[in-house]
Design a protein around this motif. Structure first.
Motif, PDB file in Angstrom:
ATOM      1  N   GLU A   3       0.777  -1.319   0.046  1.00 51.20           N
ATOM      2  CA  GLU A   3       0.042   0.007   0.015  1.00 51.20           C
ATOM      3  C   GLU A   3       1.024   1.270  -0.049  1.00 51.20           C
ATOM      4  O   GLU A   3       1.902   1.200   0.777  1.00 51.20           O
ATOM      5  CB  GLU A   3      -0.692   0.070   1.214  1.00 51.20           C
ATOM      6  CG  GLU A   3      -1.838   1.258   1.305  1.00 51.20           C
ATOM      7  CD  GLU A   3      -3.139   1.064   0.198  1.00 51.20           C
ATOM      8  OE1 GLU A   3      -3.485   1.936  -0.178  1.00 51.20           O
ATOM      9  OE2 GLU A   3      -3.273  -0.009  -0.224  1.00 51.20           O
ATOM     10  N   LEU A  16       2.046  13.087  -3.945  1.00 54.17           N
ATOM     11  CA  LEU A  16       1.393  12.064  -5.067  1.00 54.17           C
ATOM     12  C   LEU A  16       1.829  12.870  -6.598  1.00 54.17           C
ATOM     13  O   LEU A  16       2.122  12.248  -7.497  1.00 54.17           O
ATOM     14  CB  LEU A  16       0.066  11.651  -5.015  1.00 54.17           C
ATOM     15  CG  LEU A  16      -0.494  10.770  -3.812  1.00 54.17           C
ATOM     16  CD1 LEU A  16      -1.723  10.778  -3.689  1.00 54.17           C
ATOM     17  CD2 LEU A  16       0.372   9.484  -4.344  1.00 54.17           C
ATOM     18  N   ARG A 172      -1.349   3.563 -10.801  1.00 49.44           N
ATOM     19  CA  ARG A 172      -1.493   3.250  -9.503  1.00 49.44           C
ATOM     20  C   ARG A 172      -1.475   4.605  -8.898  1.00 49.44           C
ATOM     21  O   ARG A 172      -2.335   5.007  -7.964  1.00 49.44           O
ATOM     22  CB  ARG A 172      -0.517   2.233  -8.982  1.00 49.44           C
ATOM     23  CG  ARG A 172      -0.830   2.074  -7.463  1.00 49.44           C
ATOM     24  CD  ARG A 172       0.385   1.275  -7.045  1.00 49.44           C
ATOM     25  NE  ARG A 172       0.162   0.841  -5.569  1.00 49.44           N
ATOM     26  CZ  ARG A 172       1.221   0.333  -4.745  1.00 49.44           C
ATOM     27  NH1 ARG A 172       2.214   0.036  -5.423  1.00 49.44           N
ATOM     28  NH2 ARG A 172       0.940   0.206  -3.543  1.00 49.44           N
ATOM     29  N   THR A 175      -4.576   6.306  -9.728  1.00 47.69           N
ATOM     30  CA  THR A 175      -5.670   6.213  -9.113  1.00 47.69           C
ATOM     31  C   THR A 175      -5.750   6.525  -7.645  1.00 47.69           C
ATOM     32  O   THR A 175      -6.831   7.321  -7.066  1.00 47.69           O
ATOM     33  CB  THR A 175      -5.829   4.461  -8.938  1.00 47.69           C
ATOM     34  OG1 THR A 175      -5.962   4.128 -10.234  1.00 47.69           O
ATOM     35  CG2 THR A 175      -7.192   4.279  -8.215  1.00 47.69           C
ATOM     36  N   VAL A 176      -4.647   6.500  -7.046  1.00 48.41           N
ATOM     37  CA  VAL A 176      -4.601   7.014  -5.490  1.00 48.41           C
ATOM     38  C   VAL A 176      -4.532   8.564  -5.715  1.00 48.41           C
ATOM     39  O   VAL A 176      -5.295   9.230  -4.685  1.00 48.41           O
ATOM     40  CB  VAL A 176      -3.314   6.583  -4.867  1.00 48.41           C
ATOM     41  CG1 VAL A 176      -3.201   7.304  -3.547  1.00 48.41           C
ATOM     42  CG2 VAL A 176      -3.049   5.081  -4.779  1.00 48.41           C
ATOM     43  N   ARG A 179      -8.417   9.434  -5.732  1.00 50.98           N
ATOM     44  CA  ARG A 179      -9.092   9.269  -4.695  1.00 50.98           C
ATOM     45  C   ARG A 179      -8.669  10.289  -3.567  1.00 50.98           C
ATOM     46  O   ARG A 179      -9.548  10.747  -2.857  1.00 50.98           O
ATOM     47  CB  ARG A 179      -8.639   7.933  -3.804  1.00 50.98           C
ATOM     48  CG  ARG A 179      -9.384   7.291  -2.764  1.00 50.98           C
ATOM     49  CD  ARG A 179      -9.238   5.775  -2.564  1.00 50.98           C
ATOM     50  NE  ARG A 179      -7.788   5.576  -2.032  1.00 50.98           N
ATOM     51  CZ  ARG A 179      -7.143   4.743  -2.839  1.00 50.98           C
ATOM     52  NH1 ARG A 179      -7.532   3.953  -3.881  1.00 50.98           N
ATOM     53  NH2 ARG A 179      -5.759   4.579  -2.447  1.00 50.98           N
TER      54      ARG A 179
END
Length: 206
Positions: A3, A16, A172, A175-176, A179
């Motif tokens: 994770e 990010l 990935r 996507t994070v 979110r």
């Protein structure tokens, strides 16, 4: 898959976004490296094929001269033609996108010792010279093959790294990040609703 550890709030979103920018930039650089390696690999494969054909041609010629020599002098004639003179191999090196590989190979075959018995016939003399050429061609073929393999291996490794970035790591992160963005937007919306509610109550009180 582990994770991702993302700091809460806007710090996490900033982290990010920076990570995603670095991943995309890295993928672009690897794509460019991939194109260079692919073009160079094709060149080396062509050189390897040409060297292999040259080696086969020189070996076929040498074997042809040996057969003629044996027909002329018999099997015993080969005994006088056999010599053991070690060849000297020299390899020059180069690199392609950080991959070290042979650039060329030169092979020196010593001349016959004057004290050695002469071959039984001229066909075997030609065979000796032809085999010397075959040895040189074999060295060039080996160097070309080693170069093609080295660059080909790096090409495969780079392709896997690009695939991992493009198909797994970047999606990935996206996507994070989506979110986190949605969570921050929701929090900001809830804060705005609470502030409006407080303002309305204060206005009613006055």
């Amino acid at each position: 898959m582990t994770e991702l550890r993302v700091p809460p709030g806007r710090a996490g979103r900033l982290k990010l976004r920076r990570g995603l920018e670095v991943a995309r930039h890295g993928a672009d650089l690897l794509d460019r490296k991939l194109r260079v390696l692919h073009a160079r690999h094709e060149e080396l494969l062509r050189a390897e094929r040409a060297a292999r054909e040259q080696w086969h041609a020189r070996l076929t010629e040498a074997e042809s001269w040996v057969r003629r020599g044996l027909l002329l002098g018999g099997e015993d004639a080969l005994d006088t033609a056999l010599t053991r003179r070690p060849a000297e191999l020299e390899i020059t090196w180069t690199s392609t996108m950080g991959v070290r590989h042979p650039r060329a190979a030169s092979c020196g075959v010593p001349d016959a010792d004057p004290d050695e018995p002469a071959p039984a016939n001229t066909a075997l003399v030609h065979a000796g010279a032809a085999y010397a050429d075959a040895v040189r061609a074999a060295a060039e073929y080996a160097a070309a093959g080693a170069a093609a393999r080295a660059v080909g291996d790096e090409l495969l490794r780079t392709r896997r790294r690009v695939r991992a970035l493009r198909r797994h790591w970047i999606p990935r992160l996206e996507t994070v990040l989506a979110r986190v963005d949605a969570g921050l937007e929701q929090n900001e919306h809830e804060d705005a609703v609470r502030r409006k509610w407080v303002a309305d109550r204060q206005a009613q009180g006055r």
